[in-house]
Design an enzyme around this catalytic site. Structure first.
Site, PDB file in Angstrom:
ATOM      1  N   THR A  41    -114.518  65.471   2.232  1.00  0.00           N
ATOM      2  CA  THR A  41    -115.384  65.791   1.104  1.00  0.00           C
ATOM      3  C   THR A  41    -114.535  66.133  -0.115  1.00  0.00           C
ATOM      4  O   THR A  41    -113.577  66.895  -0.029  1.00  0.00           O
ATOM      5  CB  THR A  41    -116.288  66.978   1.459  1.00  0.00           C
ATOM      6  OG1 THR A  41    -117.088  66.637   2.596  1.00  0.00           O
ATOM      7  CG2 THR A  41    -117.200  67.331   0.293  1.00  0.00           C
ATOM      8  N   GLY A  42    -114.891  65.524  -1.258  1.00  0.00           N
ATOM      9  CA  GLY A  42    -114.157  65.773  -2.483  1.00  0.00           C
ATOM     10  C   GLY A  42    -112.963  64.871  -2.699  1.00  0.00           C
ATOM     11  O   GLY A  42    -112.218  65.047  -3.673  1.00  0.00           O
ATOM     12  N   GLU A 170    -123.223  56.493   2.923  1.00  0.00           N
ATOM     13  CA  GLU A 170    -123.747  57.175   4.114  1.00  0.00           C
ATOM     14  C   GLU A 170    -125.136  56.646   4.477  1.00  0.00           C
ATOM     15  O   GLU A 170    -126.111  57.402   4.540  1.00  0.00           O
ATOM     16  CB  GLU A 170    -123.799  58.691   3.890  1.00  0.00           C
ATOM     17  CG  GLU A 170    -122.467  59.346   3.638  1.00  0.00           C
ATOM     18  CD  GLU A 170    -121.613  59.494   4.899  1.00  0.00           C
ATOM     19  OE1 GLU A 170    -122.057  59.046   5.962  1.00  0.00           O
ATOM     20  OE2 GLU A 170    -120.517  60.055   4.798  1.00  0.00           O
TER      21      GLU A 170
END
Length: 312
Positions: A41-42, A170
């Site tokens: 994430t990120g 996703e």
């Protein structure tokens, strides 16, 4: 349609408020393949894929999308043709549904890009068939459908525009196992039909099963860009450094390799791994039927003095 990203930087904000996200991205998205983009994430995954249809323009560098070149200076009116060729399916796309009926919602994209109503209707019906929704759904409100059915309507809305490249962020998030399997099969079918697929996923088993190529993002930079086999043949320590988990099948195969098993190839499924394991165990004569249940049998025992492994 090949997409080439050359020296791309991207930052949100300006001046003292600037937040760099992408740094000197050099990347080619090959056509007619499934390219998975992974990373913690990120790491910049979502920002990167929004460069692929110019939802975000690079702060520096350029993106060549087929015949279209996008830089920080590209005018907004020049981007419409790109968005007809590169379709985006965002995470939880059902949140973007808005029309009173399913057929109207799916027709919106083709109509917005200039299709005649008759052609838009035909494209919408074809797309709904592709996602498994028949004519009984056409006049229903999309908001009265189940979550999985809403997801299919949203996906059909992108398919109806018939983009050459489709980007999924996703796509299986929130779906039950059956819904995930249906969606992943659809992605395979789209690739078989000649589409270029770009897939963001944190589910490494899906990446292993689907992808031809994998791009690993870390802190806004490309940490790896290679075939799925080459990636998962990297040592486990490399994945730990990237804060990524290995697919369970790959992790187990690596453990067995460390114990002395010799594998012909990277196993992409549990069945494939079981078959390769069975081929390396010396089973007692007359117990051929036990070999087929090697991983679950409690009575069959390997007979070699090295635990039944054939070492080379």
């Amino acid at each position: 349609m090949v997409i080439n990203i050359e020296g791309v930087d991207f930052a949100y904000g300006t001046g003292k408020q600037e937040v760099p996200v992408l740094k000197d991205i050099q990347l080619t998205i090959p056509e007619n393949q499934i390219t998975a983009i992974i990373g913690q994430t990120g790491s910049g995954k979502s920002t990167l894929v929004q460069q692929l249809n110019a939802l975000l323009k690079p702060t520096a560098g350029q993106v060549q999308i087929g015949q279209h070149l996008v830089t920080s200076q590209t005018k907004e009116k020049q981007l419409t043709a790109i968005r007809a060729e590169v379709g985006m399916v965002f995470q939880f796309p059902e949140a973007q549904l808005f029309a009173p009926t399913v057929i109207e919602d799916v027709m919106y994209g083709p109509l917005n890009f200039g299709a005649e109503p008759k052609d838009a209707r035909a494209a919408a019906e074809k797309a709904l068939t592709q996602v498994g929704l028949d004519a009984t759904f056409y006049d229903q409100s999309p908001f009265n459908l189940s979550g999985g059915q809403m997801r299919r309507v949203a996906l059909a809305g992108v398919l109806a525009m018939d983009p050459q490249t489709m980007v999924f962020d996703e796509p299986a998030a929130g779906l039950d196992p059956a819904g995930q399997e249906e969606l992943l099969q659809l992605l395979k079918d789209l690739r078989a039909a000649g589409k270029t697929i770009v897939l963001i996923s944190h589910q490494m088993e899906q990446v292993l099963a689907l992808a031809d190529r994998v791009v690993v993002m870390n802190d806004g930079q490309v940490a790896a860009d290679e075939t799925v086999t080459a990636l998962f043949e990297r040592p486990q320590s490399w994945f730990e450094a990237q804060h990524l988990d290995l697919p369970e099948t790959v992790a187990f195969q690596k453990q067995l390799a460390a114990a002395g098993f010799i594998f012909d190839h990277l196993a992409k499924t549990a069945d494939d791994l079981a078959e390769q394991i069975n081929d390396q165990i010396d089973w007692p004569k007359g117990n051929a039927e036990q070999k087929n249940g090697a991983l679950t049998s409690q009575s069959a025992q390997p007979t070699s003095d090295k635990g039944g492994f054939r070492h080379e």
